[in-house]
Design a protein around this motif. Structure first.
Motif, mmCIF file in Angstrom:
data_model
loop_
_atom_site.group_PDB
_atom_site.id
_atom_site.type_symbol
_atom_site.label_atom_id
_atom_site.label_comp_id
_atom_site.label_asym_id
_atom_site.label_seq_id
_atom_site.Cartn_x
_atom_site.Cartn_y
_atom_site.Cartn_z
ATOM 1 N N TRP A 3 57.230 20.262 43.270
ATOM 2 C CA TRP A 3 56.236 19.284 43.164
ATOM 3 C C TRP A 3 56.123 18.740 41.744
ATOM 4 C CZ3 TRP A 3 52.176 20.295 40.192
ATOM 5 C CH2 TRP A 3 51.934 21.443 39.918
ATOM 6 N N GLN A 4 55.941 17.544 41.884
ATOM 7 C CA GLN A 4 55.699 16.597 40.474
ATOM 8 C C GLN A 4 54.732 15.622 40.608
ATOM 9 O OE1 GLN A 4 59.628 15.083 39.429
ATOM 10 N NE2 GLN A 4 59.938 16.733 38.198
ATOM 11 N N ILE A 5 53.608 15.737 40.052
ATOM 12 C CA ILE A 5 52.391 15.111 40.115
ATOM 13 C C ILE A 5 52.465 13.964 38.866
ATOM 14 C CG2 ILE A 5 49.864 14.746 40.095
ATOM 15 C CD1 ILE A 5 51.448 15.977 42.576
ATOM 16 N N LEU A 6 52.133 12.717 38.915
ATOM 17 C CA LEU A 6 51.799 11.931 37.720
ATOM 18 C C LEU A 6 50.367 11.658 37.596
ATOM 19 C CD1 LEU A 6 52.956 10.216 35.325
ATOM 20 C CD2 LEU A 6 53.075 8.353 36.748
ATOM 21 N N LEU A 7 49.625 12.096 36.441
ATOM 22 C CA LEU A 7 48.149 11.870 36.077
ATOM 23 C C LEU A 7 48.371 10.663 35.307
ATOM 24 C CD1 LEU A 7 45.027 12.188 35.775
ATOM 25 C CD2 LEU A 7 45.691 13.854 33.955
ATOM 26 N N THR A 8 47.511 9.453 35.674
ATOM 27 C CA THR A 8 47.473 8.198 35.015
ATOM 28 C C THR A 8 45.757 7.978 34.764
ATOM 29 O OG1 THR A 8 49.422 7.448 36.206
ATOM 30 C CG2 THR A 8 47.820 5.849 34.885
ATOM 31 N N LEU A 9 45.494 8.057 33.369
ATOM 32 C CA LEU A 9 44.294 7.639 32.820
ATOM 33 C C LEU A 9 43.916 6.174 33.023
ATOM 34 C CD1 LEU A 9 44.544 10.945 32.262
ATOM 35 C CD2 LEU A 9 42.837 10.145 30.262
ATOM 36 N N VAL A 22 52.699 16.418 35.467
ATOM 37 C CA VAL A 22 52.328 17.734 35.738
ATOM 38 C C VAL A 22 53.252 18.341 36.754
ATOM 39 C CG1 VAL A 22 50.292 19.318 36.381
ATOM 40 C CG2 VAL A 22 50.066 17.003 35.344
ATOM 41 N N ASP A 23 53.990 19.472 36.561
ATOM 42 C CA ASP A 23 55.053 19.971 37.463
ATOM 43 C C ASP A 23 54.586 21.357 37.614
ATOM 44 O OD1 ASP A 23 55.924 21.355 35.063
ATOM 45 O OD2 ASP A 23 57.887 20.077 35.184
ATOM 46 N N GLY A 24 53.865 22.097 37.082
ATOM 47 C CA GLY A 24 53.405 23.450 37.438
ATOM 48 C C GLY A 24 54.286 24.502 36.841
ATOM 49 N N ALA A 25 55.175 24.024 36.034
ATOM 50 C CA ALA A 25 55.958 24.839 35.481
ATOM 51 C C ALA A 25 55.494 25.510 34.056
ATOM 52 C CB ALA A 25 57.448 24.271 34.856
ATOM 53 N N GLY A 26 55.383 26.753 34.120
ATOM 54 C CA GLY A 26 54.732 27.346 32.801
ATOM 55 C C GLY A 26 53.116 27.264 32.979
ATOM 56 N N ALA A 27 52.508 27.344 31.612
ATOM 57 C CA ALA A 27 51.203 27.491 31.378
ATOM 58 C C ALA A 27 50.756 25.971 31.893
ATOM 59 C CB ALA A 27 50.798 27.452 29.969
ATOM 60 N N ALA A 28 49.253 25.971 31.905
ATOM 61 C CA ALA A 28 48.438 24.718 32.549
ATOM 62 C C ALA A 28 48.563 23.418 31.413
ATOM 63 C CB ALA A 28 47.186 24.875 32.765
ATOM 64 N N LEU A 29 48.832 22.265 31.929
ATOM 65 C CA LEU A 29 48.789 21.444 30.998
ATOM 66 C C LEU A 29 47.131 21.155 30.590
ATOM 67 C CD1 LEU A 29 49.884 18.659 29.312
ATOM 68 C CD2 LEU A 29 49.587 17.542 31.553
ATOM 69 N N HIS A 30 46.980 20.949 29.289
ATOM 70 C CA HIS A 30 45.520 20.573 28.676
ATOM 71 C C HIS A 30 45.436 19.106 28.300
ATOM 72 C CE1 HIS A 30 43.387 24.409 28.623
ATOM 73 N NE2 HIS A 30 44.550 24.855 29.049
ATOM 74 N N ILE A 31 44.627 18.448 28.522
ATOM 75 C CA ILE A 31 44.187 17.112 28.112
ATOM 76 C C ILE A 31 42.881 17.107 27.773
ATOM 77 C CG2 ILE A 31 46.175 16.226 29.429
ATOM 78 C CD1 ILE A 31 44.080 14.571 31.314
ATOM 79 N N ALA A 32 42.560 15.983 26.886
ATOM 80 C CA ALA A 32 40.985 15.791 26.504
ATOM 81 C C ALA A 32 40.519 14.704 27.365
ATOM 82 C CB ALA A 32 41.292 15.457 25.027
ATOM 83 N N PRO A 72 45.206 27.434 37.485
ATOM 84 C CA PRO A 72 45.051 25.992 37.319
ATOM 85 C C PRO A 72 46.638 25.340 36.842
ATOM 86 C CG PRO A 72 44.124 27.031 35.476
ATOM 87 C CD PRO A 72 44.588 27.968 36.449
ATOM 88 N N ASP A 73 46.868 23.979 37.437
ATOM 89 C CA ASP A 73 47.949 23.317 36.705
ATOM 90 C C ASP A 73 47.851 22.363 35.561
ATOM 91 O OD1 ASP A 73 50.044 24.666 38.728
ATOM 92 O OD2 ASP A 73 48.550 23.526 40.384
ATOM 93 N N LEU A 74 46.206 22.008 35.733
ATOM 94 C CA LEU A 74 45.856 20.940 34.705
ATOM 95 C C LEU A 74 44.510 21.350 34.378
ATOM 96 C CD1 LEU A 74 46.205 18.216 33.476
ATOM 97 C CD2 LEU A 74 45.153 17.160 35.522
ATOM 98 N N VAL A 75 44.117 21.317 33.150
ATOM 99 C CA VAL A 75 42.712 21.411 32.570
ATOM 100 C C VAL A 75 42.258 20.146 31.820
ATOM 101 C CG1 VAL A 75 41.463 22.903 31.043
ATOM 102 C CG2 VAL A 75 43.176 24.114 32.587
ATOM 103 N N ILE A 76 41.351 19.556 32.285
ATOM 104 C CA ILE A 76 40.772 18.739 31.598
ATOM 105 C C ILE A 76 39.569 19.053 30.697
ATOM 106 C CG2 ILE A 76 39.585 16.094 31.866
ATOM 107 C CD1 ILE A 76 40.975 15.668 34.297
ATOM 108 N N ASP A 77 39.883 19.012 29.306
ATOM 109 C CA ASP A 77 38.913 19.721 28.432
ATOM 110 C C ASP A 77 37.711 19.028 28.172
ATOM 111 O OD1 ASP A 77 40.607 21.900 27.922
ATOM 112 O OD2 ASP A 77 41.910 20.591 26.577
ATOM 113 N N ASN A 78 36.493 19.641 28.353
ATOM 114 C CA ASN A 78 35.331 18.880 28.120
ATOM 115 C C ASN A 78 35.123 17.694 29.064
ATOM 116 O OD1 ASN A 78 34.577 20.249 25.638
ATOM 117 N ND2 ASN A 78 36.111 19.268 24.755
ATOM 118 N N TYR A 79 35.476 17.788 30.169
ATOM 119 C CA TYR A 79 35.144 16.796 31.067
ATOM 120 C C TYR A 79 33.765 16.655 31.522
ATOM 121 C CZ TYR A 79 35.226 14.912 36.127
ATOM 122 O OH TYR A 79 35.204 14.164 37.146
ATOM 123 N N PHE A 80 32.889 17.853 31.617
ATOM 124 C CA PHE A 80 31.484 17.830 32.016
ATOM 125 C C PHE A 80 30.883 17.401 30.855
ATOM 126 C CE2 PHE A 80 33.585 20.551 35.409
ATOM 127 C CZ PHE A 80 33.063 19.983 36.470
#
Length: 135
Positions: A3-9, A22-32, A72-80
């Motif tokens: 699977w392949q996901i595109l995250l658009t902010l 985001v494709d789930g390969a390897g470690a989770a992608l971290h974005i701010a 997790p496949d994606l981490v949104i750092d400091n989301y909260f």
């Protein structure tokens, strides 16, 4: 992963701030996290929002899972602490639908949340999910 996901902010006016594959390969992608942004997810195979998106809350970060494997496949750092923008996906009819965001720790039981906070209210969530809003 297959699977392949595109995250658009997007900013509130709809302008694109950034895009992340985001494709789930390897470690989770971290974005701010971005104040005032919303997060649009698109399954590149179907062109619509992914059906299996789930979330978890760890500290100030939002963990996002696409395949249910527990990692997790994606981490949104400091989301909260930085705006808590909506998580959305395009539906088959072209409209946007919101994904539910977990606000309690992943390990908390509903009965524990209700007991600690005095009550809860169930509200509908996008893509067949539901949100527990603490009251």
């Amino acid at each position: 992963m297959n699977w392949q996901i595109l995250l658009t902010l997007h900013r509130a006016d709809g302008a694109v701030v950034a895009e992340y594959p985001v494709d789930g390969a390897g470690a989770a992608l971290h974005i701010a996290a971005e104040d005032g942004a919303y997060y649009q997810f698109t399954d590149l195979a179907t062109g619509i929002g992914p059906e299996n998106l789930t979330t978890a809350h760890t500290g100030n970060d939002l963990l996002i899972h696409f395949d249910g494997d527990g990692q997790p496949d994606l981490v949104i750092d400091n989301y909260f602490t930085r705006g808590q923008g909506a998580l959305v996906g395009v539906q088959e009819n072209g409209g946007l639908a919101s994904y539910p965001v977990t606000r309690a720790p992943e390990h908390a039981l509903a009965s524990e949340i209700i007991g600690e906070r005095g009550g809860a209210r169930m509200t509908g969530g996008g893509f067949g999910g539901c949100i527990v809003a603490l009251v």
